[in-house]
Design a protein around this motif. Structure first.
Motif, PDB file in Angstrom:
ATOM      1  N   GLY C  73      -1.396   2.291  -2.210  1.00 48.47           N
ATOM      2  CA  GLY C  73      -1.145   2.711  -0.672  1.00 48.47           C
ATOM      3  C   GLY C  73      -0.781   1.341   0.245  1.00 48.47           C
ATOM      4  O   GLY C  73      -0.840   1.594   1.465  1.00 48.47           O
ATOM      5  N   ALA C  94       8.989  -1.879  -3.060  1.00 41.25           N
ATOM      6  CA  ALA C  94       7.890  -0.539  -3.000  1.00 41.25           C
ATOM      7  C   ALA C  94       8.937   0.459  -3.434  1.00 41.25           C
ATOM      8  O   ALA C  94       8.713   1.318  -4.543  1.00 41.25           O
ATOM      9  CB  ALA C  94       7.578  -0.009  -1.606  1.00 41.25           C
ATOM     10  N   ILE C  99       6.986   3.236  -5.410  1.00 35.33           N
ATOM     11  CA  ILE C  99       5.645   3.526  -4.525  1.00 35.33           C
ATOM     12  C   ILE C  99       6.196   4.132  -3.156  1.00 35.33           C
ATOM     13  O   ILE C  99       7.185   3.955  -2.634  1.00 35.33           O
ATOM     14  CB  ILE C  99       5.151   2.262  -4.225  1.00 35.33           C
ATOM     15  N   GLY C 100       5.225   4.906  -2.647  1.00 35.37           N
ATOM     16  CA  GLY C 100       5.526   5.440  -1.293  1.00 35.37           C
ATOM     17  C   GLY C 100       6.234   6.524  -1.226  1.00 35.37           C
ATOM     18  O   GLY C 100       6.390   7.292  -2.452  1.00 35.37           O
ATOM     19  N   VAL C 103       2.934   4.710   2.284  1.00 36.22           N
ATOM     20  CA  VAL C 103       2.498   3.366   1.824  1.00 36.22           C
ATOM     21  C   VAL C 103       2.525   2.514   3.043  1.00 36.22           C
ATOM     22  O   VAL C 103       3.576   2.436   3.849  1.00 36.22           O
ATOM     23  CB  VAL C 103       3.191   2.968   0.735  1.00 36.22           C
ATOM     24  N   VAL C 131      -7.338   2.502   1.143  1.00 34.53           N
ATOM     25  CA  VAL C 131      -6.430   2.964   0.027  1.00 34.53           C
ATOM     26  C   VAL C 131      -6.972   2.850  -1.159  1.00 34.53           C
ATOM     27  O   VAL C 131      -7.915   2.010  -1.351  1.00 34.53           O
ATOM     28  CB  VAL C 131      -5.191   1.948   0.249  1.00 34.53           C
TER      29      VAL C 131
END
Lengths: 382, 150, 348
Positions: C73, C94, C99-100, C103, C131
């Motif tokens: 997160g 990221a 990721i995301g 985020v 998170v």
């Protein structure tokens, strides 16, 4: 379709022509063809050009060239297929005449490469920008990958590659329009600077300025312009993936084989009937791949042909009697038309010291990128 | 490179996203809408492994202007275990040591920069696959003296 | 208890020796090697920067954690060599790690402690329950002006730590920060190289802040130096962490496993984080670990950590710091170094 013939040709010297602009080059070649044919009218103009937009910042070449030829008003358009632009311009002109739409069409090619631009980067735009050029690929780099694949598959050596340059320079030494009218030795080739391993400077065609032009008309009207027309018996084009990584076999040029097969079928002949050929030797490895794909040598045997003299003047199938792209020069958009000019002269007995005696059939093969496009023409003396 | 053109390719350049054809299984990298093998439009997005094998290679001595400071560099066609092929540089080694069949790892690198003030363009380069952990690592360390000052 | 669910490091594979740099400037290599206790340092290639180092370290951290990137997160990158002055490093990191996009991403800067700063905030977000996982990276391609003492140490590398509540490899027992305004080292906007106050960077800066933070966290946790198996101090050179460790009552046995500076150099924001990663490569369950960073400007963050039984099981999933320091590497000349670090003026 009507039978179509080439009735006249014009061409500039190829080389570093600092004093000549893009339009100067075009006008010189085109006017040469018009003068030879004794005509001052045209139904249409096709200008083969790869990248004037990047080399000299000039697009919209169709009307520009028509205007400078004193023919504003005539339909005129630029044709682009990277280094095959010239060959494709000729094919387009052929189709327009064969269809009956026009009776006299100028197929020309022109490139002005020596004007201060980043030539390596511009040429690389003919390969895949997103997957190849992004990572630092250059044209010599891509052909080097093809060479390595050919070496791995067929045992081709650096010396085999060198012989292609040596053979083509021998031819080019006899061509007064060639950029390099001098012979080379294999030692000179093999000790020249590395460009992209295993390719060295003298395995690579040079950066050139130049233009070439031919006039095409229906065969039954050819006598208005010449006593020695050359008939276009076959014309074909084929494509392949731009990215080398998407090819089935990096050592085999599918588009060259397909365009060759289609042209042979249209002409009703096979490779054994071809008396003289101009193939796209932008790098020495390219000539080896092309003569294999066109059936002039069995797959894997093309590497021997320059050394044994099979593809030299006086050999079984003389290839690149003009000196090829390597020695004659390679103003990219002009190359396909320059090949046609060489064969027009060969088939009309006008090649002087380079003459292949009694030649009846000539084949020109011109390709774009790493063979993502290939166009083949088969000509016959009549 | 204008930033929109760079931005559009982020999934394949950053995460090695590729398409696996639902009909013939061919893996295309970067992703394609139509399978070049069988023309199927039934493609599934997959992420490629960060490893592969060099199929063929060259060492570029005369680069385009953007890569002037990096030449000479090795450029190779690498095949991943999924069968995807990509053209990448082989970094972190003597370019002369690159050879066909060599196993490589794919590492995230700065590929090119748009002049002094433009965007930075990232993607993957291959590096020689080094053994990791356990005996393999011990063996590697024992060779340290050979590697040093090579 | 929240802790480190995964960790990873990355060190570029080029090196330059202290001797090579000293020779360039007509200095006696032996004097400098002894004075700074530096043998060699890592050198980034043209194709390596804070972003690429963060991606490599972050990928290793995710691998060791066995956590899906979609559960991360927050991504925080601490560095003083973010490639862009404006535009985050973290967004590239990221996206590259998958990721995301749901985020929270930020770049941190606090000279050499931007890495532990990112760790501090990541931990707090996880502890607060906001998170599930938060990734904190300390990475740098450090700059030192030619012929400056910093040129012998400024190097490239970094480490990433994925903080989470469940199944940590290392629990975080406590943290503390000690910060004052002390202008010992700085780089103004638009300047290429940092400047520093010479010996002013020692006593009132490094030693004061490291000592204060460490002493305060020992007081806060009721722990004594001998309770720790390992300790990591920020490593601007070889000597400072040994001196401060000795004055605080720590032994070489506690310091050495994380004392990576003699062959890595000072990776600035990545320095103490990479030292910590090297310690995690060898720590046993229940070992107590102390890390105190230092960032000029100035401040120190201290963390008290305890290894869990999961650590030995997971560390084999990514390369160790020592394998990167001692593994395949290429030595460059000062000329090559100057080229790689863009110290040579070339035309566009």
């Amino acid at each position: 379709m009507r039978e179509v013939a080439i009735v006249a040709a014009g061409m500039t010297h190829f080389g570093e022509l600092w004093g000549a602009s893009l339009r100067d080059l075009f006008v010189e070649a085109a006017q040469g063809a018009l003068t030879a044919a004794g005509t001052d009218h045209l139904d249409a103009i096709y200008v083969g050009n790869m990248s004037a937009g990047q080399f000299v910042g000039q697009e919209h070449l169709g009307p520009l060239m028509a205007d400078h030829l004193g023919m504003a008003g005539v339909p005129s358009v630029r044709v682009e297929s990277a280094c095959a632009s010239g060959g494709v311009a000729l094919r387009t002109a052929f189709l327009e005449v064969a269809s009956g739409a026009s009776d006299l069409v100028l197929a020309a090619g022109v490139e002005k490469m020596n004007d201060g631009a980043d030539v390596t980067a511009i040429l690389a735009t003919a390969s895949d920008q997103e997957t190849e050029v992004y990572h630092g690929a250059t044209f010599p780099g891509l052909y080097a990958l093809i060479a390595r694949a050919h070496m791995a598959a067929h045992g081709t050596t650096e010396e085999d590659l060198a012989w292609v340059s040596v053979k083509n320079h021998r031819h080019g030494a006899l061509n007064e329009r060639a950029q390099f009218q001098r012979e080379l030795t294999t030692d000179q080739v093999l000790s020249s600077a590395l460009v992209s391993e295993p390719l060295r400077l003298l395995h690579c065609s040079p950066v050139s300025d130049g233009a070439a032009a031919v006039l095409v008309c229906p065969l039954d009207q050819a006598s208005k312009y010449t006593d020695h027309p050359v008939v276009i018996r076959g014309t074909a084009m084929a494509t392949a993936s731009l990215a080398l990584t998407d090819r089935r076999d990096m050592a085999f040029l599918d588009s060259v084989a397909a365009s060759g097969a289609r042209a042979y079928e249209m002409a009703g002949i096979g490779p054994e009937q071809v008396d003289v050929a101009e193939v796209h030797d932008c790098f020495s490895i390219a000539e080896i791949c092309c003569i294999e794909a066109l059936g002039f040598a069995p797959l894997g045997e093309g590497r021997h042909c320059a050394r044994t003299g099979e593809t030299a003047l006086g050999g079984r199938i003389p290839v690149n009697t003009s000196g090829g792209l390597k020695s004659k020069g390679h103003p990219v958009g002009a190359t396909g038309i320059a090949q046609a000019v060489e064969l027009f002269e060969q088939l009309t007995g006008a090649s002087g010291d380079r003459q292949v005696h009694g030649a009846e059939f000539g084949l020109a093969q011109n390709m774009g990128g790493t063979g993502a496009s290939s166009v083949v023409h088969i000509f016959q003396a009549v | 490179m204008p930033s929109p053109r760079y931005w559009r390719e982020i999934p394949s350049r950053y995460r090695l996203e590729a398409t696996r054809c639902g009909d013939c299984g061919r893996v295309s990298y970067p992703p394609r809408r139509i399978c070049p093998e069988c023309r199927s439009t039934d493609g599934e997005t997959i992420e490629l492994s960060h490893e592969g094998r060099v199929l063929t290679y060259t060492v570029v001595h005369v680069p385009p202007d953007d890569f002037l400071m990096e030449a000479p560099y090795a450029l190779a066609v690498v095949e991943t275990p999924e069968g995807a092929r990509m053209m990448v540089q082989v970094a972190d080694c003597d370019p002369a040591s690159v050879e066909a069949g060599m196993m490589v790892a794919l590492e995230f690198r700065l590929i090119r920069r748009e002049g002094k003030g433009g965007i930075l363009c990232y993607g993957y380069k291959a590096v020689p696959a080094y053994p990791m952990g356990g005996e393999a690592e011990a063996e590697l360390r024992s060779k340290e003296s050979e590697v040093a000052h090579a | 208890m929240a802790g480190i669910a995964g960790y990873g490091a990355f060190i570029p594979r080029r090196r330059i020796t202290t001797e090579e740099i000293a020779r360039q400037w007509g200095k006696d290599p032996g004097t400098i090697q002894r004075g700074l206790m530096l043998k060699e340092k890592s050198v980034p290639g043209f194709d390596e920067d804070t972003i690429t180092i963060s991606v490599a370290a972050g990928r290793a951290a995710l691998a060791r954690a066995g956590v899906s990137p979609s559960r991360v997160g927050a991504v925080y990158i601490g560095s003083e060599s973010h490639p862009y002055a404006v535009k985050p490093s973290g967004t590239v990191v990221a996206e590259a790690l998958g990721i995301g996009p749901e985020v929270h991403v930020a770049d941190f800067e606090f000279a050499c402690k931007a890495g532990t700063e990112a760790m501090f905030v990541a931990l707090a977000l996880v502890e607060s329950g906001r998170v599930d996982y938060a990734l904190a990276v300390g990475a740098d391609t450090s700059q030192g002006a030619p012929d400056d003492a910093l040129e012998y140490s400024a190097s490239a590398g970094g480490a990433a730590f994925l903080f989470g509540r469940d199944d940590p490899l290392v629990e975080v027992v406590d943290t503390i920060s000690f910060t004052t305004d002390t202008p010992d080292f700085w780089r103004r906007e638009g300047e290429f190289y940092p400047r520093h106050g010479g010996r002013f960077t020692g006593e009132p800066a490094y030693f004061k802040h490291v000592t204060e933070a460490t002493t305060r966290i020992l007081d806060k946790t009721g722990l004594k130096p001998e309770d720790f198996r390992f300790v990591v101090f920020h490593m601007p050179n070889g000597k400072f962490p040994l001196s401060v460790g000795k004055s605080l009552g720590f032994t070489r046995e506690q310091i050495d496993p994380g004392w990576v500076v003699p062959t890595m150099g000072n990776t600035y924001s990545g320095s103490s984080p990479t030292g910590l990663a090297a310690v995690l490569d060898v720590a046993d369950p229940d070992d107590l670990i102390l890390i105190t960073s230092f960032g000029s400007g100035a401040g120190s963050d201290s963390f008290v950590l305890r290894a869990t039984g999961l650590l030995p099981q997971r560390r084999g999933l990514a390369p160790s710091v020592r394998s990167m320091l001692d593994g395949p590497r290429r030595y460059v000349t000062y000329g090559e170094y100057a080229k790689y670090r863009e110290k040579i003026i070339v035309n566009d």
